[in-house]
Design a protein around this motif. Sequence first.
Motif, short mmCIF file in Angstrom:
data_model
loop_
_atom_site.label_atom_id
_atom_site.label_comp_id
_atom_site.label_asym_id
_atom_site.label_seq_id
_atom_site.Cartn_x
_atom_site.Cartn_y
_atom_site.Cartn_z
N SER A 192 8.75 -4.41 -4.22
CA SER A 192 9.98 -4.13 -3.47
C SER A 192 10.09 -2.63 -3.22
CB SER A 192 11.19 -4.67 -4.23
OG SER A 192 11.24 -4.13 -5.54
N SER A 193 11.30 -2.17 -2.95
CA SER A 193 11.61 -0.80 -2.55
C SER A 193 11.02 -0.51 -1.18
CB SER A 193 11.13 0.21 -3.60
OG SER A 193 9.73 0.37 -3.55
N GLU A 194 10.95 0.74 -0.82
CA GLU A 194 10.40 1.11 0.48
C GLU A 194 8.89 1.30 0.39
OE1 GLU A 194 12.44 4.60 1.71
OE2 GLU A 194 14.28 3.54 2.25
N ILE A 195 8.24 1.22 1.56
CA ILE A 195 6.82 1.57 1.62
C ILE A 195 6.72 3.09 1.49
CG2 ILE A 195 4.76 1.61 3.07
CD1 ILE A 195 5.71 -0.96 4.33
N HIS A 196 5.95 3.53 0.52
CA HIS A 196 5.93 4.95 0.20
C HIS A 196 5.29 5.80 1.29
CE1 HIS A 196 7.50 3.92 -3.66
NE2 HIS A 196 6.44 3.21 -3.98
N MET A 197 5.97 6.88 1.63
CA MET A 197 5.53 7.74 2.72
C MET A 197 4.20 8.44 2.44
SD MET A 197 7.59 7.45 5.20
CE MET A 197 9.24 6.82 5.56
N TYR A 198 3.81 8.53 1.15
CA TYR A 198 2.56 9.24 0.87
C TYR A 198 1.36 8.54 1.48
CZ TYR A 198 2.13 5.89 -3.08
OH TYR A 198 2.06 4.77 -3.86
N LEU A 199 1.52 7.25 1.82
CA LEU A 199 0.41 6.53 2.45
C LEU A 199 0.07 7.11 3.82
CD1 LEU A 199 1.39 2.86 1.50
CD2 LEU A 199 -0.53 4.18 0.58
N GLU A 200 1.02 7.78 4.44
CA GLU A 200 0.75 8.43 5.73
C GLU A 200 -0.33 9.49 5.61
OE1 GLU A 200 4.80 8.32 8.36
OE2 GLU A 200 4.69 9.84 6.79
N SER A 201 -0.44 10.11 4.45
CA SER A 201 -1.38 11.22 4.27
C SER A 201 -2.76 10.77 3.81
CB SER A 201 -0.81 12.21 3.25
OG SER A 201 -0.68 11.61 1.97
N PHE A 202 -2.96 9.47 3.64
CA PHE A 202 -4.28 8.96 3.24
C PHE A 202 -5.17 8.91 4.47
CE2 PHE A 202 -3.45 6.49 -0.95
CZ PHE A 202 -2.67 7.54 -1.42
N PHE A 252 1.52 -11.57 -9.05
CA PHE A 252 2.97 -11.51 -9.23
C PHE A 252 3.40 -10.12 -9.67
CE2 PHE A 252 1.69 -15.91 -9.88
CZ PHE A 252 2.58 -16.59 -9.06
N PHE A 253 2.68 -9.11 -9.20
CA PHE A 253 3.07 -7.74 -9.52
C PHE A 253 4.45 -7.47 -8.95
CE2 PHE A 253 -1.66 -7.10 -9.56
CZ PHE A 253 -1.75 -6.77 -10.91
N ASN A 254 5.27 -6.76 -9.72
CA ASN A 254 6.61 -6.42 -9.23
C ASN A 254 6.72 -4.93 -8.98
OD1 ASN A 254 7.07 -5.38 -11.89
ND2 ASN A 254 7.65 -7.42 -12.57
N GLU A 255 7.89 -4.38 -9.12
CA GLU A 255 8.20 -3.00 -8.72
C GLU A 255 7.09 -2.02 -9.06
OE1 GLU A 255 10.58 -0.43 -6.73
OE2 GLU A 255 11.16 -2.46 -7.19
#
Length: 610
Positions: free
Chosen positions: A278-288, A252-255
């Motif tokens: 919630s919120s957006e999927i963070h763009m930094y994941l693109e650089s992983f 049940f992790f939130n923000e």
Amino acid sequence: MVQNKLTGKVPNLSRLQNLKRLLLANNQLGSGEADNLNFIFSLFNATNLHRLEVNINNFGCKFPEYIGNLSRNLEYLNLNHNHIFGIIPPGIVILVGLQSLNMQFNQFIGTIPSEIGKLQNLHRLNLDDNSLSGNIPSSLGNLSFLSILALRINYFHGSIPPSLGNCSNLQMLLLSQNNLTGAIPKQVVSISSLSILLDLSQNQLSGFLPTEVANLINLGYLDVSYNLLSSEIPSTLGSCTSLETLHLGNNFFNETSPSSLSFLRGLVELGLASNNLSSEIHMYLESFILLQNLNLPFNNFEGVVPTQGVFTNASAISVVGNRLALMGFGSVYKGVIDGRIVAVKVLTACSTIDYQGHDIKALVYEFMVNGSLEKWLHHNCNEDLSNEEFKKLNLLQRLNIVIDVACALNYLHNQAQSPIVHCNLKPSNILLDKDMTGKLNMVWDERWVKVGDFGLTKFLADHAIDGLFANETSSIGIRETIGYPAPEYGMGCEVSAYGDIYSFGILVLEMFTGKRPTNEMFKDGLSLHSFVKEALRCSVSEISDLTIFKIEGEEEESFIRGEKIVECMSLILEIGVICSLELPRERMDINDAVAKLHFIKDTLLGSEIH
């Protein structure tokens, strides 16, 4: 004598008093008889024995209580992968020289003796996959040399003892698949020596993930999924820069703090499914650049899914059950080509070249003037409908539609050049032509019912193996509406034809009951599937959409409730129930569904409906 095909009983070994090692692993010794392990008794005089390995055999008797009478010099005792049962006798702690005790994959019951803390030289303790219960003894914290503690797949309950934090040399701690409750002790996630694996998954742990997790700077694998953890994912998790696998799903992790995971650039797998993020999927994941598996379904993510890095590989990500827009989906426009009205869907999943040599990324569909099945089943009463009465589909019309959809799926799964899974079957993606005659032609392109929105399809490289597809490539990741995707997708399972069949089953139930799978009545364990399954026993007519039974030309309140109609409805709903069973391999094959639906139609046309 390791890895041979020895069978039968081990003989009396009492004359081998100078024996130092007895290695009988990976044979076929033992037969399940009560005296299978009597040879251990004959080793009591072997005072120099320091290694006894009888693992991976067929010993299936009660664990001898006299085990403590073996040599005090015994360092390695491996009994794992047998069928040994009974309790762990307290006398085992007399073997104070033990460094490695492996008894996993047996049938031990009872508790771990609290005296276990006396084995001060123990480096490895593995009791995985038994039937042990009770509390995990706090005395394990006395084992300062312990490097591996494995207690998975048992029935331990109570809390995780904070004393485990004293095991300052621990590299692997495996407590998953038990009944552990309470909070995760901060002392446990403060063991900086943990470098290989910490697995606390599939318990009932509650509270939050302690901020002391920052101490796990050498850890490569962390799994706390399938618990009751809540609050935010701690930003201190970003200190665990050695992590390659991180599973936090089904809690049940939130923000999430925007920077909490951004430093974990060594991640290969990241699982966050079924939380309240919630919120957006963070763009930094693109650089992983090492990330190969990203599991984000059933959260509250919004916005646009990134398009670079791992997101370019649709088979590597799952985002079903969020509020996301994927770029490979685009916008739909109405247009005219050569005098024909068409629907043009602009997207990035396919590409061609126009006359000037520019890229065109679009799909062109025949324009379906009657729109989607969604509007016909659940149309808005404020819509400007030219023929309101016509918007109420009768039984035969719905049956024709569902037959065409089943035939379309059968084509995709079994007749296309390469097997295809649609991945997004629902009423809004079933389009109806102007000719509502119910005619079913044999040519695919002439069907009056079209299955639309192929932006989610998966093209499968290999043919089906027992109905399940493997080795997939895809044009885009999965994004289905809640209520229609198969339950196994929410657990990270690969896309298969079974998933389409599940969605088809839900579609059938919705079409003939008039109830969406997300209807507010479906809560507290009740679903559209279970609702219909229960009604099949006695009250099919009570759950059916009453407009189905209306005969054209009669008064609105006049309905056919004949025995033939109820029989056909029962057969149709039964198909829907079987297709939407929870276990994939129990679902009906789509080819069988087509045959049964045609039989039902033939039966129906023999009745008095016209």
